[in-house]
Write a protein that holds these residues in place. Structure first.
Motif, PDB file in Angstrom:
ATOM      1  N   ILE A 146      83.861  36.147 -32.243  1.00 18.28           N
ATOM      2  CA  ILE A 146      83.164  36.501 -30.989  1.00 18.28           C
ATOM      3  C   ILE A 146      82.333  35.266 -30.606  1.00 18.28           C
ATOM      4  O   ILE A 146      82.304  34.791 -29.290  1.00 18.28           O
ATOM      5  N   PHE A 147      81.573  34.566 -31.525  1.00 23.59           N
ATOM      6  CA  PHE A 147      80.879  33.460 -31.406  1.00 23.59           C
ATOM      7  C   PHE A 147      81.961  32.458 -30.806  1.00 23.59           C
ATOM      8  O   PHE A 147      81.608  31.577 -29.780  1.00 23.59           O
ATOM      9  N   GLY A 149      84.566  32.683 -29.256  1.00 26.87           N
ATOM     10  CA  GLY A 149      85.294  33.103 -27.935  1.00 26.87           C
ATOM     11  C   GLY A 149      84.149  32.770 -26.921  1.00 26.87           C
ATOM     12  O   GLY A 149      84.723  32.409 -25.706  1.00 26.87           O
ATOM     13  N   LEU A 150      82.881  32.956 -27.119  1.00 20.90           N
ATOM     14  CA  LEU A 150      81.937  32.887 -26.084  1.00 20.90           C
ATOM     15  C   LEU A 150      81.520  31.448 -25.701  1.00 20.90           C
ATOM     16  O   LEU A 150      81.078  31.009 -24.849  1.00 20.90           O
ATOM     17  N   THR A 151      82.114  30.403 -26.765  1.00 24.99           N
ATOM     18  CA  THR A 151      81.567  29.037 -26.779  1.00 24.99           C
ATOM     19  C   THR A 151      83.238  28.345 -26.306  1.00 24.99           C
ATOM     20  O   THR A 151      82.828  27.208 -26.220  1.00 24.99           O
ATOM     21  N   TRP A 180      89.080  32.949 -27.282  1.00 26.45           N
ATOM     22  CA  TRP A 180      89.864  34.327 -27.010  1.00 26.45           C
ATOM     23  C   TRP A 180      91.282  34.102 -26.955  1.00 26.45           C
ATOM     24  O   TRP A 180      91.747  35.399 -27.496  1.00 26.45           O
TER      25      TRP A 180
END
Length: 324
Positions: A146-147, A149-151, A180
């Motif tokens: 998730i980290f 993917g967000l960056t 992602w």
């Protein structure tokens, strides 16, 4: 970066093959069990369980080799099959354990039977570490994906597999980065692996128990052994995957930090984590390979450990910690 991926996969395959060989050699060198616990039906059940454990490890090796071939035939996939290989292989191996057909004790009609009226549940055979370690590893992998993917940013193909840092005077970054594009399939694979692990533990508790009280300790011990093999295979798939995404992600993050620093540009504080992420990735790789080794070793001695338990002797009950 491609060379690093190839080296990691080659190392993983060689490690799996070596551990399979260790399993067989260890089994051949393990002393035979004492003659006090050689009931033919007990031996048949334990031999069947041990063969299934060996077969599941072989399935994992075969799946990794198949996925490597698929990856070579699909260069446009950009290494996605390789990223999925550890968890797909572990899931396949664990589903072998969950698949019905495990041999149970076949008592003759003239044999007196006795059994506990207490319903068997997975928690009777799965210790807290064996249950929580796979779950915690899955949560760690989920959090990191998730980290990243967000960056992540889009690369030249429009895929979320790059890191781009823009300052007032310049931009920098790199690829491949576990955004992602890799993260969503890996999250689905992690969920499938954890589900297969829990299913295998549940299936283990449903296998018919030995219908004699003097065999209860043997029955409990081989189930403990199978439970820790299942958990070790699950942990290995998750940790090897986490090591891969950590090594790639940490390398790109560290590279972006060095570029900004060399040009006197301010860098976001979170870029300082690159070196720690790489170090964590190496530790995860070692932990994953160690888990594979332990699963192989436990499979090799599964039958012998159960047969050398003295029935109804509390001093010989199996340990509650599957990683002892």
């Amino acid at each position: 970066m491609a060379r690093l991926a190839i080296l990691i996969v080659i190392f993983l395959v060689l490690g799996l093959c070596a551990l399979l060989a260790i399993t067989i050699v260890a089994a051949l060198r393990t002393p035979a069990a004492t003659a006090t616990n050689t009931d033919p039906e007990v031996l048949a059940v334990l031999t069947s369980a041990q063969r299934r454990a060996w077969f599941s490890i072989g399935v994992a090796v075969a799946l990794v080799l198949i996925i490597i071939s698929i990856n070579a035939a699909m260069p446009a996939s950009l290494g996605l099959p390789i990223a999925l290989a550890p968890m797909v292989a572990a899931t396949g191996a664990i589903l072998v354990q969950a698949f019905p057909g495990q041999r149970s004790f076949q008592a003759s009609n003239s044999t007196a039977r006795s059994a506990s009226l207490e319903a068997r549940t997975p928690w009777q055979y799965v210790s807290k570490p064996a249950l929580w370690v796979p779950i915690l590893c899955t949560l760690a992998l989920t959090g990191f994906l998730i980290f990243t993917g967000l960056t992540a940013s889009a690369d030249d193909f429009g895929l979320a597999r790059a890191l781009h840092i823009q300052t007032e005077n310049m931009g920098t970054g790199g690829s491949p980065y576990p955004g992602w594009y890799y993260g969503i399939p890996l999250l689905l694979a992690a969920a499938a692996l954890l589900g297969a692990t829990l299913l295998a533990h549940a299936r283990l508790s449903k296998i018919a128990a030995f219908p004699r009280t003097d065999l209860s300790d043997i029955d409990r011990t081989w189930r403990h052994g199978m439970a820790r093999i299942i958990s070790a295979m699950s942990v290995s798939g998750t940790l090897v995957t986490l090591s891969g995404v950590s090594l790639f992600g940490g390398r790109v993050i560290s590279s972006a930090l060095r570029t900004l620093t060399a040009n006197g540009e301010p860098a976001p504080a979170w870029l300082q984590s690159g070196g720690f992420i790489v170090a964590a990735g190496l530790l995860c790789l070692l932990g994953g390979l160690a888990s594979i080794f332990m699963a192989a070793r436990w499979a090799a001695v599964l039958k012998e450990q159960a047969l050398t338990i003295t029935p109804l002797d509390p001093a010989h009950r199996p340990p509650t910690n599957p990683y002892m």
